[in-house]
Scaffold this motif. Structure first.
Motif, PDB file in Angstrom:
ATOM      1  N   UNK A   5      20.723   5.942  -5.947  1.00 23.44           N
ATOM      2  CA  UNK A   5      21.593   5.068  -6.072  1.00 23.44           C
ATOM      3  C   UNK A   5      21.210   4.326  -3.979  1.00 23.44           C
ATOM      4  N   UNK A   6      22.269   5.372  -3.531  1.00 20.42           N
ATOM      5  CA  UNK A   6      22.825   5.727  -2.120  1.00 20.42           C
ATOM      6  C   UNK A   6      21.840   5.756  -1.263  1.00 20.42           C
ATOM      7  N   UNK A   7      20.454   5.683  -1.264  1.00 22.79           N
ATOM      8  CA  UNK A   7      19.581   5.783  -0.586  1.00 22.79           C
ATOM      9  C   UNK A   7      18.686   4.682  -0.650  1.00 22.79           C
ATOM     10  N   UNK A   8      17.583   3.258   0.177  1.00 23.23           N
ATOM     11  CA  UNK A   8      16.934   2.945   0.183  1.00 23.23           C
ATOM     12  C   UNK A   8      15.460   3.130   0.440  1.00 23.23           C
ATOM     13  N   UNK A   9      14.439   3.374  -0.688  1.00 26.52           N
ATOM     14  CA  UNK A   9      13.403   4.049  -0.670  1.00 26.52           C
ATOM     15  C   UNK A   9      12.759   3.025   0.519  1.00 26.52           C
ATOM     16  N   UNK A  10      11.481   3.683   0.763  1.00 25.34           N
ATOM     17  CA  UNK A  10      10.714   2.941   1.823  1.00 25.34           C
ATOM     18  C   UNK A  10       9.332   2.385   1.152  1.00 25.34           C
ATOM     19  N   UNK A  11       9.648   1.715   0.137  1.00 24.19           N
ATOM     20  CA  UNK A  11       8.677   1.093  -0.436  1.00 24.19           C
ATOM     21  C   UNK A  11       7.469   0.625  -0.399  1.00 24.19           C
ATOM     22  N   UNK A  12       6.573   0.114  -0.351  1.00 22.22           N
ATOM     23  CA  UNK A  12       5.516   0.394  -0.011  1.00 22.22           C
ATOM     24  C   UNK A  12       4.794  -1.135  -1.250  1.00 22.22           C
ATOM     25  N   UNK A  13       4.237  -2.054  -0.728  1.00 23.37           N
ATOM     26  CA  UNK A  13       3.567  -2.935  -1.361  1.00 23.37           C
ATOM     27  C   UNK A  13       2.324  -3.252  -1.664  1.00 23.37           C
ATOM     28  N   UNK A  14       1.213  -1.813  -1.306  1.00 21.76           N
ATOM     29  CA  UNK A  14      -0.309  -2.100  -0.933  1.00 21.76           C
ATOM     30  C   UNK A  14      -1.150  -1.882  -2.877  1.00 21.76           C
ATOM     31  N   UNK A  15      -1.731  -1.914  -2.764  1.00 23.59           N
ATOM     32  CA  UNK A  15      -2.492  -2.055  -3.880  1.00 23.59           C
ATOM     33  C   UNK A  15      -2.950  -0.771  -4.204  1.00 23.59           C
ATOM     34  N   UNK A  16      -2.885  -0.230  -5.469  1.00 21.36           N
ATOM     35  CA  UNK A  16      -3.168   1.301  -5.902  1.00 21.36           C
ATOM     36  C   UNK A  16      -4.303   1.350  -5.507  1.00 21.36           C
ATOM     37  N   UNK A  17      -4.703   2.722  -4.752  1.00 17.48           N
ATOM     38  CA  UNK A  17      -5.899   2.853  -5.379  1.00 17.48           C
ATOM     39  C   UNK A  17      -6.562   3.464  -6.144  1.00 17.48           C
ATOM     40  N   UNK A  18      -8.179   3.210  -6.160  1.00 20.55           N
ATOM     41  CA  UNK A  18      -8.554   3.834  -7.942  1.00 20.55           C
ATOM     42  C   UNK A  18      -8.011   4.885  -8.585  1.00 20.55           C
ATOM     43  N   UNK A  19      -7.064   5.420  -9.147  1.00 16.63           N
ATOM     44  CA  UNK A  19      -7.276   6.926  -9.060  1.00 16.63           C
ATOM     45  C   UNK A  19      -7.850   7.918  -9.692  1.00 16.63           C
ATOM     46  N   UNK A  20      -9.153   7.842 -10.921  1.00 14.87           N
ATOM     47  CA  UNK A  20      -9.452   8.869 -10.290  1.00 14.87           C
ATOM     48  C   UNK A  20     -10.439   9.238  -8.896  1.00 14.87           C
ATOM     49  N   UNK A  21     -10.776   8.458  -8.816  1.00 16.90           N
ATOM     50  CA  UNK A  21     -11.381   8.783  -7.692  1.00 16.90           C
ATOM     51  C   UNK A  21     -10.637   9.538  -6.219  1.00 16.90           C
ATOM     52  N   UNK A  22      -9.324   8.992  -6.140  1.00 20.15           N
ATOM     53  CA  UNK A  22      -8.385   9.539  -4.782  1.00 20.15           C
ATOM     54  C   UNK A  22      -8.414  10.534  -5.839  1.00 20.15           C
ATOM     55  N   UNK A  23      -8.282  11.215  -7.344  1.00 23.09           N
ATOM     56  CA  UNK A  23      -7.608  12.650  -7.221  1.00 23.09           C
ATOM     57  C   UNK A  23      -8.755  13.679  -7.326  1.00 23.09           C
ATOM     58  N   UNK A  24      -9.715  12.484  -7.246  1.00 25.05           N
ATOM     59  CA  UNK A  24     -10.831  13.730  -7.204  1.00 25.05           C
ATOM     60  C   UNK A  24     -10.980  14.141  -5.787  1.00 25.05           C
ATOM     61  N   UNK A  25     -11.255  12.956  -5.210  1.00 25.46           N
ATOM     62  CA  UNK A  25     -11.525  13.523  -3.555  1.00 25.46           C
ATOM     63  C   UNK A  25     -10.864  14.152  -3.281  1.00 25.46           C
TER      64      UNK A  25
END
Lengths: 191, 209
Positions: free
Chosen positions: B124-144
């Protein structure tokens, strides 16, 4: 021999209670430092959820000790209520991390308390799942382009499968030698 | 996606939050049930529910590949192994075993609660570096990632799985190998190690009872 065993059990119980109290004191000191920081920077009225959490803790203790509530039911309701109170005003990432922390704590409690070896392995699986949930939440909210958290979650899945297979094989081997799966009787290395 | 739109029309507020709380409220009591159910085989099946609701959480987090892997490996594979182990050992012994002392339970409950509260304060005490970009397609990214950056850990993981497989088979098969060796030694009139271990344990348990 039985008396000696009981005394030993009482002694170990007292030691674990004192460990718990020491941990609680450390946490209270830590939290009081946090609270003083909060009081210096922001007014206390902005943090009602921690007070609600403490109130739920006291209510649960009261219900178990004095109102003769069923401890498991009180624990389940209290866990859900405090989880809801602590996460409802937070960001989605903090919600997921808090859920993972709850599952991890439940798994750790079960790992210490259960006496069946297979149930201990189940608790370890719960803890590994909580870590996976953490990693996937990080991948979604902090690193959505490269998804490194999901890659690490894949590795954790692999290690968890290997751990379950080997752990259960070890439990079976011990069961063949000692005809029990009770954790208190696994003392082949002790004489 | 049309059915999701239909759900959105039904449910006021954000759909993600609703699904998150629904799945969390499913997961937490099932995880407690895994620990506290007296019939241990039932707690083995409750484990499927916990893994299934975590799989749903993965789907909410847009990790489709991991959700399916979770369902296949945890909810089917590991739970099956656990249930088979429960059937090979004797679950009736669980009823004879008394639960731990109240001191032990209270102490570990305090430790677990302190652990949770510490983690929560740190979160709770930390401010997270959130990113608001769209999620890339996960099977392709994990495979690469698995075939380029993380190729070496991937190979090590396969070696680890092979070693675990061979080790698990060897551990689970150990009894036959010992009993094959046992017969000639019994003919020779010698006592071997597993038999003495077993006898010692039975004497200890009989004196206790």
């Amino acid at each position: 021999m039985i008396d000696r065993g009981e005394k030993k059990g009482q002694f170990l119980g007292a030691v674990s209670v004192s460990y718990g109290l020491i941990a609680l004191i450390i946490v209270v000191l830590f939290a009081s430092g946090l609270f003083t920081q909060m009081m210096e920077s922001i007014n206390l009225k902005g943090y009602p959820d921690i007070y609600a959490f403490v109130a739920i803790l006291f209510l649960g203790t009261f219900a178990i000790l004095f109102a003769r509530g069923e401890p498991v039911a009180v624990m389940a309701i209290g866990t859900i209520a405090s989880f809801f109170v602590l996460t409802v005003g937070q960001e989605p990432l903090v919600r997921y991390l808090t859920l993972a922390a709850v599952l991890f704590s439940i798994g750790m409690y079960g790992m210490v308390v259960s006496r069946n070896a297979v149930r201990v392995l189940m608790s370890i699986e719960l803890m590994l799942n909580a870590v996976n949930l953490n990693l996937v939440a990080f991948a979604r909210y902090i690193d959505p382009i490269h998804l490194r958290g999901q890659v690490f979650a894949v590795f954790i899945l692999t290690v968890a499968a290997a751990e379950a297979a080997v752990g259960l094989a070890i439990v079976l081997a011990i069961y063949r030698n000692t005809a029990t799966v009770d954790m208190e009787r696994f003392k082949l290395l002790k004489w | 996606m049309e059915h999701l739109d239909l759900l959105r029309a039904w449910i006021p507020g954000r759909l993600d939050d609703f699904l998150f709380y629904l799945l969390a409220v499913m997961a937490i009591p099932m995880a407690l049930g895994v620990l506290f159910d007296r019939t241990i085989i039932r707690s083995g099946f409750l484990l499927i529910g916990v893994f299934g609701s975590i799989c749903g959480l993965f789907l909410v987090l847009q990790a489709q590949f991991l959700a399916l892997a979770q369902l296949m490996i945890y909810a089917v594979g590991i739970t099956l192994v656990v249930v088979i182990a429960l059937m090979l050992t004797n679950p009736k012994l669980e009823k004879e075993a008394q639960p731990g002392t109240a001191h032990q339970q209270l102490g570990s409950f305090l430790v677990a609660g302190a652990l949770f509260f510490t983690i929560y304060c740190a979160l709770r005490s930390e401010s997270w570096p959130l990113s608001s970009e769209a999620v890339s397609p996960d099977v392709q990214t994990i495979g690469m990632a698995l075939t380029t950056t993380y190729a070496l850990p991937f190979e090590f993981a396969s070696v680890l799985l092979l070693a675990a497989l061979v080790g698990a088979i060897m551990l689970a098969k150990a009894e036959r190998a010992i009993s094959d060796k046992e017969e000639p030694s019994k003919e020779a009139g010698e006592q071997n190690q597993p038999a003495t271990l077993f006898e010692r344990d039975t004497t200890v348990s009989s004196t206790r009872r």
